[in-house]
Design a protein around this motif. Structure first.
Motif, short mmCIF file in Angstrom:
data_model
loop_
_atom_site.label_atom_id
_atom_site.label_comp_id
_atom_site.label_asym_id
_atom_site.label_seq_id
_atom_site.Cartn_x
_atom_site.Cartn_y
_atom_site.Cartn_z
N SER A 143 0.84 -1.20 0.00
CA SER A 143 0.00 0.00 0.00
C SER A 143 0.87 1.25 0.00
N TYR A 144 2.03 1.16 0.66
CA TYR A 144 2.98 2.28 0.65
C TYR A 144 3.55 2.49 -0.76
N ALA A 145 3.98 1.39 -1.37
CA ALA A 145 4.60 1.48 -2.70
C ALA A 145 3.61 2.05 -3.72
N ARG A 146 2.32 1.68 -3.57
CA ARG A 146 1.33 2.13 -4.55
C ARG A 146 0.55 3.36 -4.08
N ARG A 147 0.93 3.91 -2.95
CA ARG A 147 0.21 5.07 -2.39
C ARG A 147 -1.29 4.78 -2.34
N ASP A 148 -1.61 3.61 -1.78
CA ASP A 148 -2.98 3.10 -1.80
C ASP A 148 -3.61 3.29 -0.41
N LEU A 149 -4.38 4.37 -0.26
CA LEU A 149 -4.95 4.71 1.04
C LEU A 149 -5.91 3.62 1.53
N ALA A 150 -6.76 3.11 0.60
CA ALA A 150 -7.73 2.08 1.00
C ALA A 150 -6.98 0.83 1.50
N GLY A 151 -5.91 0.46 0.81
CA GLY A 151 -5.12 -0.70 1.22
C GLY A 151 -4.52 -0.50 2.60
N ALA A 152 -3.98 0.69 2.84
CA ALA A 152 -3.39 0.98 4.15
C ALA A 152 -4.46 0.93 5.25
N LEU A 153 -5.63 1.49 4.95
CA LEU A 153 -6.71 1.50 5.94
C LEU A 153 -7.21 0.09 6.24
N ALA A 154 -7.21 -0.78 5.20
CA ALA A 154 -7.63 -2.17 5.41
C ALA A 154 -6.68 -2.85 6.40
N VAL A 155 -5.39 -2.63 6.26
CA VAL A 155 -4.42 -3.20 7.20
C VAL A 155 -4.63 -2.60 8.59
N TRP A 156 -4.83 -1.32 8.61
CA TRP A 156 -4.97 -0.58 9.89
C TRP A 156 -6.17 -1.10 10.69
N ARG A 157 -7.26 -1.44 9.99
CA ARG A 157 -8.48 -1.87 10.67
C ARG A 157 -8.46 -3.33 11.08
N GLY A 158 -7.76 -4.17 10.29
CA GLY A 158 -7.99 -5.61 10.40
C GLY A 158 -7.02 -6.40 11.25
N ASP A 159 -6.71 -5.97 12.45
CA ASP A 159 -5.73 -6.67 13.27
C ASP A 159 -6.36 -7.75 14.15
N THR A 160 -7.68 -7.81 14.20
CA THR A 160 -8.32 -8.67 15.21
C THR A 160 -8.13 -10.17 14.93
N ASP A 161 -7.93 -10.57 13.64
CA ASP A 161 -7.74 -12.00 13.38
C ASP A 161 -6.48 -12.52 14.06
N ILE A 162 -5.40 -11.76 13.99
CA ILE A 162 -4.16 -12.18 14.65
C ILE A 162 -4.37 -12.21 16.17
N ASP A 163 -5.01 -11.18 16.71
CA ASP A 163 -5.28 -11.13 18.16
C ASP A 163 -6.06 -12.36 18.61
N ASP A 164 -7.09 -12.73 17.82
CA ASP A 164 -7.94 -13.86 18.21
C ASP A 164 -7.18 -15.18 18.14
N LEU A 165 -6.41 -15.37 17.06
CA LEU A 165 -5.60 -16.59 16.94
C LEU A 165 -4.61 -16.70 18.10
#
Lengths: 239, 239
Positions: A143-165
């Motif tokens: 997302s950084y390389a492509r300046r992709d805001l939506a991609g960065a926000l998707a990573v930013w929001r979606g940490d709960t799967d790792i937390d739950d595992l």
């Protein structure tokens, strides 16, 4: 003409900074993949490479940091250009820490005893957390390389799967440790490895915040969602 | 005259940046002291304050980071002045992480069950590691305030006492967990709290490197000494 020259000179330096950051990024990602493979296969032959790569990462990051400072001093960038170099600085610092975490996993693989090999199932869970963290890191760097805001926000929001595992793994490990004391040491190593991988997810989140800052010109304000708590407040077997 | 004006304007902004960093520094240190007290006394009343302070730390650090960027853009500092503002940026990032670590300790105090209270002796060991980390942080922040290279180097070199205490604690906790399964959950919380405090020592080391960079104008190159490994490769009771 002079200002055009300055812009060209800055663009050339920025290109170099980005390509150096790309090098660090590739190096750390391969170091992390090797760390995940080392813990998954309990491959002690792989671990020393994971560990020794870190001095290279440290040295590249230090050089990059110095180059960033020289670029700011020499080219005196403003607005978005300044955010560009500040982002390079921030992201390289996060990548360095990811490298340190991978290194720590490598050290634990070396220390883990062959005698007390933990259940394959547990190792698999740790591997899954490792792979998820690696994917999250790859996604945010993309997302950084492509300046992709939506991609960065998707990573930013979606940490709960790792937390739950991670929370599920800790519960499994606790039960396992209570059933068989001889497994406590290797279980602890696994737990710290999983915790390490979880922390890589946090660095991916930091990088997502840097991408947001780079594109939007301001910091993310709102609170992130968090997964469930990892260690239950009472031991599962009625402690 | 114009350049004198610029220097004065920069000095005024630098003074503000330093005083903001001082605020964050005071806040994080009191947060850390509260975290150590909360785990030492298992004081759940103290923990929520430790946790809630973090949003204040985060917000102050974000503001400071923005001010640093504005100062670089507006005043275009060179050489030592640039190093000054870069150091503010670096140190504030480390302080933010120290706050996050203290917050994590606070969360663990809340989660720890009353029923399975660990041995006082173990809690005391965790407290000692916490106090040592707090002292190390205070020492390095003092070396920054006084531009004291020798003081920064002393912090940078002397991390092995915390490492050794941590290693001893882990051995104690392992034995303890094997003797009494009901203590596994609270022992793990203690272990992670101790690990957290140990990581604060690492941030103090980072800050020492920033002080070195600020004063000397280059990065520290040599390797730091490390203490013994924490988790023994085989379980103490012959695993």
């Amino acid at each position: 003409m002079d200002s055009e020259h300055t812009i060209k000179a800055f663009d050339a330096e920025l290109k170099i900074l980005r390509s150096r950051l790309g090098e660090i990024s590739d190096l750390v990602q391969s170091q992390l993949s090797a760390a995940v493979a080392a813990i998954a296969k309990r491959d002690r032959g792989l671990a020393p490479r994971v560990i020794s790569l870190q001095s290279q990462v440290d040295s590249l990051q230090r050089q990059l940091e110095e180059q960033v400072v020289i670029t700011i001093a020499r080219r005196q960038p403003m607005a978005v250009d300044l955010r560009e170099v500040v982002s390079v600085l921030r992201i390289s610092a996060d990548l360095k820490r990811v490298g340190e975490i991978a290194q720590n996993v490598g050290k634990r693989v070396v220390e883990m005893s062959d005698r007390a090999a933990p259940l394959r199932q547990l190792t698999r869970s740790v591997r899954r957390i490792g792979l998820l963290s690696r994917d999250r890191l790859a996604a945010v760097l993309d997302s950084y390389a492509r300046r992709d805001l939506a991609g960065a926000l998707a990573v930013w929001r979606g940490d709960t799967d790792i937390d739950d595992l991670y929370a599920a793994l800790v519960r499994e490990l606790l039960t396992y440790m209570m059933e068989d004391q001889r497994q406590i040491t290797s279980s602890l190593h696994l737990m710290f490895c999983a915790k390490n991988f979880e922390r890589i997810g946090d660095h991916a989140t930091n990088i997502a915040e840097s991408v947001y800052y780079l594109i939007e010109g301001r910091s993310i304000g709102e609170e992130r969602p968090k997964g469930q708590s990892a260690i239950p407040s009472a031991a599962p077997a009625g402690g």
